[in-house]
Design an enzyme around this catalytic site. Sequence first.
Site, PDB file in Angstrom:
ATOM      1  N   TYR A 145      31.781 -31.481  65.077  1.00 25.52           N
ATOM      2  CA  TYR A 145      31.766 -30.104  64.584  1.00 25.52           C
ATOM      3  C   TYR A 145      30.677 -29.995  63.525  1.00 25.52           C
ATOM      4  CZ  TYR A 145      33.288 -25.698  62.463  1.00 25.52           C
ATOM      5  OH  TYR A 145      33.342 -24.412  61.970  1.00 25.52           O
ATOM      6  N   ASP A 240      24.544 -35.237  60.029  1.00 31.39           N
ATOM      7  CA  ASP A 240      25.375 -34.225  59.391  1.00 31.39           C
ATOM      8  C   ASP A 240      26.357 -34.944  58.465  1.00 31.39           C
ATOM      9  OD1 ASP A 240      27.043 -32.259  58.588  1.00 31.39           O
ATOM     10  OD2 ASP A 240      27.453 -31.444  60.583  1.00 31.39           O
ATOM     11  N   LYS A 268      30.467 -29.517  51.065  1.00 32.60           N
ATOM     12  CA  LYS A 268      31.712 -30.022  50.479  1.00 32.60           C
ATOM     13  C   LYS A 268      31.491 -30.657  49.097  1.00 32.60           C
ATOM     14  CE  LYS A 268      33.693 -30.233  55.073  1.00 32.60           C
ATOM     15  NZ  LYS A 268      34.876 -29.516  55.441  1.00 32.60           N
TER      16      LYS A 268
END
Length: 432
Positions: A145, A240, A268
Amino acid sequence: MTDGMNSKAWFEKAQALLPGGVNSPVRAYKAVGETPRFIAYAKGAFVTDVEGRSYLDCMGSWGPMILGHAHPRVVDAVQLAASNGTSFGTCSPLEVELAERVVAAFPGIEKVRFVNSGTEAVMSAVRLARAATERSKILKFAGGYHGHADHLLAEAGSGIATLGIPATPGVPKEFTQPTLTAPYNDLASVERLMEEHGRDIACILVEPVAGNMGVVPPEENFLGGLRALCDRHGALLVLDEVITGFRVAYGGAQERYGVRADLTTLGKIVGGGLPVGAYGGRRDLMDMLAPEGAVYQAGTLSGNPLAMAAGVATLDVLREESPYEHLERQGKTLQEGFEKAASAAGVPVTINRVGSMFTVFFSEAPVRDYASVQKSDAARFVAFFRAMLKSGIMLPPSPFEACFLSTAHSDADIKHTVRVAKRAFAKAAGAS
Ligand code: PLP
């Protein structure tokens, strides 16, 4: 603030006003058939709901809260920044201060651009990779994702996997056609795709530790193999690290596994719990971005002083305290405790863990890709999740997500979690 309403009442009200009652799908607790807890406040390792019930938080806001909630250094930094003005829409020193720290942490990042979410970071990095290579295809992995940009929703993990959505309406086929997918950890498949399409592939985009189909670590030589295939075919390697950056090591998976990325995406932790994403890489690539180059990407709130301040404070604490060995030990203790408890309850599990991120799969076979993830027993997960929640431990409400520990989790918290898990595994045993 809570108006005397419980979570159920808040959720009913929310459902009338927000689609599904939420602003991000998995929060609705659909996969676990529970009412989502409405959180009034959080401190350290605990979140407290509107009914005043506290939960030990093993979800960590899906990854950012590595220092626990409301860490005093982060709170002070955000308060100071807020008192100096919440957005200027122009240059300010905090953006440079956070950039300095990111560049120092990741040898592959010579320049960085801040955006507002991980989605934006990956979308922009892929645009840059396409511009730099003058190619249109990209290669990602099933169950990976990378945010909700149209072209990245092909065979995606996270909420797409949790809710079993095969293809998202509203995304034209033409948008996902240039996105090729391979099974995670399957270098031979990638090799075949690169042989066939290599000259059209702008980048291989990968979570260096998969975290959105549950935790799936890279097998030996997987990341190195991707690096070599990119070099052979003139494609860029985009790592990522939205989850893994500052999580699996200060310098992310790149430090932990010794792999070199052309472009890196972050989110994050780099925003300390405020909305931030970032992408960075080689100077020659980053200088293709406007205003230096012609690749356009912009943002009203990008580099927002509150978010930059939270990021700077978080990274400073991480650098000063270097908690990674401690987090590794806590993770290991928890994993071993869970494995023993599951075995005593007669429940086969596979626990995948990298440092302080882990997933309990209710499956005996090794879990190494999206196909093996899907073989885990969903009914057992639901029973386990509900029993943990009832006893005050909050896990992510999906079998396809990662649990996160923080520096605020004490030894006693870990022991307590294992004790509670013994009963929860016993419940899971009867649920298949
Ligand atoms: N990339 C990865 C690896 C993620 O885990 C996520 C979100 O969980 C994203 C990108 C998207 O980030 P955001 O939710 O901030 O848009």
